[in-house]
Each structure stands twice: as C-alpha cells, then as structure tokens.
Design a protein around this motif. Structure first.
Motif, short mmCIF file in Angstrom:
data_model
loop_
_atom_site.label_atom_id
_atom_site.label_comp_id
_atom_site.label_asym_id
_atom_site.label_seq_id
_atom_site.Cartn_x
_atom_site.Cartn_y
_atom_site.Cartn_z
N TRP A 199 0.83 -1.22 0.00
CA TRP A 199 0.00 0.00 0.00
C TRP A 199 0.86 1.25 0.00
O TRP A 199 0.59 2.21 -0.75
CB TRP A 199 -0.91 0.01 1.22
N LEU A 200 1.91 1.27 0.81
CA LEU A 200 2.76 2.47 0.89
C LEU A 200 3.44 2.73 -0.44
O LEU A 200 3.51 3.88 -0.91
CB LEU A 200 3.80 2.30 1.99
N TYR A 201 3.95 1.68 -1.09
CA TYR A 201 4.56 1.87 -2.41
C TYR A 201 3.53 2.42 -3.39
O TYR A 201 3.84 3.26 -4.25
CB TYR A 201 5.14 0.55 -2.93
N ALA A 202 2.29 1.95 -3.27
CA ALA A 202 1.23 2.46 -4.16
C ALA A 202 0.98 3.95 -3.91
O ALA A 202 0.71 4.72 -4.84
CB ALA A 202 -0.05 1.66 -3.95
N GLU A 203 1.05 4.37 -2.66
CA GLU A 203 0.85 5.78 -2.31
C GLU A 203 1.96 6.68 -2.84
O GLU A 203 1.75 7.86 -3.08
CB GLU A 203 0.76 5.94 -0.79
N LEU A 204 3.14 6.11 -3.02
CA LEU A 204 4.29 6.92 -3.43
C LEU A 204 4.42 6.94 -4.95
O LEU A 204 5.51 6.77 -5.50
CB LEU A 204 5.57 6.37 -2.77
N ALA A 205 3.26 7.18 -5.62
CA ALA A 205 3.22 7.55 -7.04
C ALA A 205 3.75 6.49 -7.99
O ALA A 205 4.33 6.82 -9.01
CB ALA A 205 3.99 8.86 -7.24
N LEU A 206 3.54 5.22 -7.70
CA LEU A 206 3.88 4.20 -8.68
C LEU A 206 2.78 4.09 -9.72
O LEU A 206 1.60 4.24 -9.38
CB LEU A 206 4.03 2.84 -7.99
N ASN A 207 3.16 3.82 -10.96
CA ASN A 207 2.12 3.55 -11.94
C ASN A 207 1.66 2.10 -11.80
O ASN A 207 2.24 1.31 -11.07
CB ASN A 207 2.61 3.84 -13.38
N GLU A 208 0.60 1.77 -12.49
CA GLU A 208 -0.05 0.48 -12.30
C GLU A 208 0.87 -0.69 -12.63
O GLU A 208 0.90 -1.70 -11.90
CB GLU A 208 -1.31 0.40 -13.19
N THR A 209 1.63 -0.58 -13.69
CA THR A 209 2.53 -1.67 -14.09
C THR A 209 3.59 -1.91 -13.04
O THR A 209 3.88 -3.05 -12.66
CB THR A 209 3.18 -1.35 -15.45
N GLU A 210 4.17 -0.81 -12.56
CA GLU A 210 5.21 -0.94 -11.53
C GLU A 210 4.62 -1.55 -10.26
O GLU A 210 5.25 -2.40 -9.62
CB GLU A 210 5.81 0.44 -11.23
N LEU A 211 3.44 -1.13 -9.89
CA LEU A 211 2.82 -1.61 -8.67
C LEU A 211 2.59 -3.12 -8.74
O LEU A 211 2.84 -3.85 -7.77
CB LEU A 211 1.50 -0.89 -8.42
N LEU A 212 2.08 -3.62 -9.85
CA LEU A 212 1.83 -5.05 -10.00
C LEU A 212 3.13 -5.85 -9.87
O LEU A 212 3.15 -6.92 -9.26
CB LEU A 212 1.16 -5.33 -11.35
N THR A 213 4.20 -5.34 -10.46
CA THR A 213 5.50 -6.02 -10.36
C THR A 213 5.98 -6.10 -8.93
O THR A 213 6.44 -7.14 -8.45
CB THR A 213 6.54 -5.28 -11.22
N VAL A 214 5.85 -4.97 -8.20
CA VAL A 214 6.27 -4.92 -6.80
C VAL A 214 5.40 -5.83 -5.95
O VAL A 214 5.89 -6.59 -5.10
CB VAL A 214 6.23 -3.47 -6.28
N GLN A 215 4.08 -5.78 -6.15
CA GLN A 215 3.18 -6.62 -5.34
C GLN A 215 3.50 -8.10 -5.53
O GLN A 215 3.52 -8.87 -4.56
CB GLN A 215 1.73 -6.35 -5.75
N GLU A 216 3.75 -8.48 -6.74
CA GLU A 216 4.06 -9.88 -7.01
C GLU A 216 5.32 -10.31 -6.27
O GLU A 216 5.37 -11.39 -5.67
CB GLU A 216 4.22 -10.10 -8.52
N ALA A 217 6.34 -9.46 -6.30
CA ALA A 217 7.59 -9.79 -5.62
C ALA A 217 7.41 -9.88 -4.11
O ALA A 217 7.89 -10.81 -3.46
CB ALA A 217 8.66 -8.75 -5.97
#
Length: 562
Positions: A199-217
């Motif tokens: 959630w915090l990474y999502a708040e810090l202005a990640l775009n959708e593609t980046e967020l999905l990659t981070v969440q998966e990891a």
C-alpha cells in the motif's frame, strides 16, 4: 544552507504512512475479511518509519539548531533506558518526546486507539516539521516537487523497511527508540506487514505496471529474509525509472533556519528530568567481580581492583579522542557514624578489555569510607586517587545515595555478575596451571598461606622476595601441605595485599590479584611478576632461596640488577 535530503525523505514517508483511513480503504478494495487483521502489520510499518525519521532527525540536529551536549553524545552509544537520561539539552528533550509517541503507538491495540495516536503524531510532530520545511526549505531538482518528495521517501523506505537481512526490518536495528517488539510478534504479522508495504509503495506515485510487479515480488516472500531478497527487484522497478530521467546526485533539499524560528520549539521544551527511584537509577549498572583494565593489567574486586582501575584511567583517557572526563558514580551507603562507598566506572567497550561491545558501568562494592575503620589505608588511597584524578579533569564524580544491601540485592537480582572462573583449575599463573601449582610443593616460585595471619611486613617480604627472584605465585587459602582450606574474608585479604603493593613496596609493584573459588573454597592468588628493577619492602631488599626468604646483599643486588 544545510542539506537535509534524507531527513525530508524520512519525513515525507512518515507523513504518507500515518494516513490510516487511506490504508483501510485500500485493504477493503484488495482483500477479503476483517480490516483489523491488517492493523498489526501496518503498525509495525508505521513504527519502523517513525524510528527512521527519528534517526535522521538525530543526525541532522545541528542543521535544525537543536542543541546537544557531550553527555548526550556519550549516552547515544551506551544508554539502556531513555527515561533515565538527564534532560539537560534540547536533543534529549526531543528524544524523550518522540519516544513517548512511540510508546503510545506500540500500546495502541485497537483501531480507535491507534487512529487517535496517529492523529496526535501528525499534529504534534509531522505538522511542525512540515511548516519548518515549507518555510525555510529549498529544493534543487529538475523533478516535479511532488515526484521529488515521493522519490526521496522511497529511497528511505527501501532500505529501512524492505531490507530485512537480520530477520526483521532494518529500521529496528537503528535509533534510540526501544525496539519493544519480540521476534515472535514480528513473524506473526509478516503477511499483514507486506500488505501495508505494498500500500505504501502504491501511495508513493507508482504507476499500475510498476505496482503489480512490486506486489508480485512482495507477496511471493514467505519470511523476512525472502523479503530482503526482493530489495534489488523493487529498487529497479521503483527508483531506476526516475534515476534514468534525472541525475539523482544533483537533486537535494536544503534548509536555512534562522535563530528566531519557533516552529519546533514545543518539541524541545518538555520532558523534565523524571523522578527516578533507586532501582531505576541502577538499571544501567553492571557488576564485574573481576575485569581487565584497558592496558590488559588484571584487576580484581574490592579496593585492590578499584585502585588499579583508577591508576589506569589516565592512560585510557589519553587514548580517547576527547577532553571530556570519564564518568564515575559514588554510591553512598549510610553506615553510622558516616558513609561507606561503592563506585561505578562508566565504560563503553573501551575501558574494560573483556566486555566486548557491552555498555554500562563496572561496579566495585564497598571500596571506600569517610571514617577510619577496616581497611582504612586502602580506603583512604581510593579517595586520594579520586581527588587527584578529579583535579586533573580525568574523571567527573557524581553521587547517588543507596543502602549497601539494596545495591547488592539489586545486582544479584539482575544477574549481572560475571564469573570468569568456572574452570579455575585450567587457569595459568606464572605460566603454570593452577591445579598443578596446588598439587605441587612450595618452592622458589610458590608460597602457600592458609590465612593472612602474618604481619603485613612479613607478607611484604615474601612478595618482594618472589619479585626479585623470577616472579611467582602467593596463594592464600591453601596450607603448607597443599590442602585447600579457603580464606575467611577474601576482600580483607585483597585490601591488605593492595596496601602492601602500594604502600610498602618501593617502587610500587603491579602484581595481579585473583579472588576466585577453587574446590568450593574462596582463595586469593597473587601473581607476582619478575621485577625489572630491585623491589624493596620496608627499605630492605629480599630474595627467594628455595622456600626461604633472605636479605639481598649489595653485591648480589649489583650482580642481579646491574
């Protein structure tokens, strides 16, 4: 202008993570079940970033004109209890202020309580620094201001809470705020922690593609060490795209705060020195029955050991890169018609060779008095040395009144006495094993005394004779046949030996004293070095001849010592 780039990143990360309503909204959208299941992991994340902000604030206190002191610097590496730190400067006031917020956050065991404490943190800590940075800060970057703050926050978040090489977030390794969490608590809430981190990474202005990659990891990680291994992938996904567009080394944030600034004054005012009870005052004191001085000269407990420590403090202080005095605490024990004294010497790993990185105090119990009594000469020597070192500004002595029985009981309950002699038979003295020394007979390098029954002059002759020969061992508590009997009072024997070494030997002799337990009996070992120059006792030189002691003639002195 002073650079506070990391501080602004830690502040922005703390600002973002303390928005509980937004976190709960995100959880509702992405997970099924009770939102309360995620609160504990979220709280761990909040406290980790609060610790990081506190650490950066401490590093940049000079830039923010937060006054500190040498006592504060000393305590920074050795303090074990924040509440007992004397609040004698702005930095210690601020530390206590922040620690109180952290304590309240940890105790917030439901959603309502936590939300209330987060609101207080935002209004009383985050907001004042927001106003300070907005008013006196200046950014040097080609990035959009919002993107710049997010970028700096991620640079802080990544190592502080994504790095978990030790089995928990890196932020819990640093800072003065008490860790408080057990490893079991951290492990039990690992999954909800990684959700809060996503959630915090999502708040810090990640775009959708980046967020999905981070969440998966992140969600593929099953424990803290696997989370740590996602560090590189998360960094490449989040930070690298920004750094490809801008020179990160040229991006900075500076502040220039005038002396008249009042934005954070209320953070620096409170935290009066607490009313600390006797046991609280003793919480950072450790008892060493024996220890090593910094120059590897062995010392024992009691007056003898303390005298050797005091004689070594000047050389120890000379090795330190400071002119500030070494701290000593005089623990006053009421005892009609006056006081007895114990002493505690501050150390931080450097003062005593066998303490490693442990910080605290080495305590010598009942080693002085303010009236004539048992061991009076040794007690007087302690006070003379303390007065001399104080005049030379090598030490600073402060007093605390505490009954002797309270001190001894406290130290026993804390179980901080370090017994180095559980395998005493394997110890070596005069390059010989103790068990073999006792099993053998008295000789040119060995003398047994069942008790300290002889006069001090007679014992002094034995010590001088051994030193003038080739050195040797004098053992109290063993009879002439080698039977271990034990001494009645180890401390009394030590004090008498100390008096002989420093008052009757010319020049004073630095023999090593070992008060130990052997075969269940208390004995005292005096390990006597071979003298480099002739040692006199009561103005007469003696020599060891078999098991006998005789005077040295002038010709023998000249032949032996030149």
């Amino acid at each position: 202008m002073e650079k506070v780039t990391r501080l602004i990143g830690a502040h922005h990360a703390l600002d973002e993570v303390t928005r509980l309503d937004e976190f709960e909204s995100w959880v509702t959208q992405n997970f099924e079940g009770d939102d309360q299941d995620h609160i504990k992991g979220y709280k761990i994340l909040v406290r980790a970033l609060f610790r990081t902000f506190q650490e950066e604030l401490n590093i940049h206190r000079k830039c923010l004109d937060i006054e500190s002191s040498f006592e504060y610097f000393r305590a920074e590496s050795s303090i074990a209890d924040i509440d007992s730190l004397e609040a004698n400067c702005e930095a210690s006031h601020l530390l206590k202020h922040l620690n109180e917020f952290d304590r309240r956050l940890y105790r917030a065991h439901n959603r309502e309580y936590l939300n209330r404490e987060l609101a207080s943190l935002r209004s009383d800590v985050i907001k004042p620094f927001n106003e300070l940075f907005e008013k006196y800060g200046r950014t040097k970057t080609t990035l959009d201001l919002s993107e710049y703050f997010d970028y700096q926050a991620i640079k802080i978040v990544l190592p502080a809470v994504n790095d978990a090489n030790r089995g928990y977030p890196e932020a819990y390794q640093h800072g003065w705020l008490d860790r408080r969490y057990t490893q079991a608590e951290l492990d039990a809430n690992f999954e909800s922690y990684t959700a809060a981190l996503c959630w915090l990474y999502a708040e810090l202005a990640l775009n959708e593609t980046e967020l999905l990659t981070v969440q998966e990891a992140l969600f593929d990680a099953d424990d803290w060490r696997e989370l740590n291994r996602t560090y590189g992938e998360v960094r490449d996904t989040i930070l690298q795209p920004i750094e490809d567009r801008v020179d990160s080394n040229s991006a900075s944030y500076e502040v220039d705060i005038p002396d008249s600034s009042t934005e954070v004054d209320h953070l620096l005012k409170g935290a009066p020195d607490p009313a600390v009870g006797i046991e609280k005052s003793l919480d950072r004191i450790f008892l060493w029955e024996d220890t090593y001085r910094g120059d590897e000269v062995f010392v024992g407990s009691g007056s003898a050991g303390f005298i050797l420590v005091l004689r070594g403090l000047q050389s120890i202080r000379d090795q330190l890169d400071t002119d500030e005095p070494i701290q000593i605490r005089r623990l006053k024990h009421p005892d009609e018609p006056g006081y007895n004294y114990s002493y505690a010497v501050e150390h931080a790993g450097w003062a005593f060779d066998n303490t490693g990185s442990l910080h605290g105090w080495a305590v010598f119990v009942r080693v002085a008095t303010d009236y004539s009594g048992f061991g009076g000469r040794q007690y007087k020597l302690v006070e003379e040395l303390l007065e001399q070192l104080t005049d030379q500004e090598v030490i600073e002595v402060k007093e605390l009144e505490v009954p002797e029985d309270v001190l001894r009981t406290y130290l026993e309950e804390q179980q901080v006495s370090h017994d180095r002699y559980t395998q005493s038979e394997e110890l070596e003295f005069d390059n010989r094993r103790l068990d073999r020394i006792i099993a053998g007979d008295e000789g040119t390098r060995t003398e047994f005394k069942e008790e300290f029954l002889d006069s001090m002059i007679e014992v002094g002759k034995e010590i001088a004779a051994l030193a003038n020969y080739k050195g040797g061992v004098l053992i109290f508590g063993v009879d002439d046949e080698g039977t271990v009997r034990g001494v009645e009072n180890q401390e009394e024997v030590e004090n008498k030996i100390s008096g002989i070494l420093w008052d009757m030997m010319e020049p004073p002799l630095s023999a090593d004293l070992y008060p130990i337990t052997y075969e269940g009996e208390p004995i005292v070992i005096v390990d006597i070095p071979e003298a480099d120059e002739p040692v006199a006792c009561n103005f007469t030189y003696y020599f060891r001849n078999g098991t006998n002691v005789r005077k040295l003639t002038y010709q023998e002195l000249k032949r032996r010592f030149g």
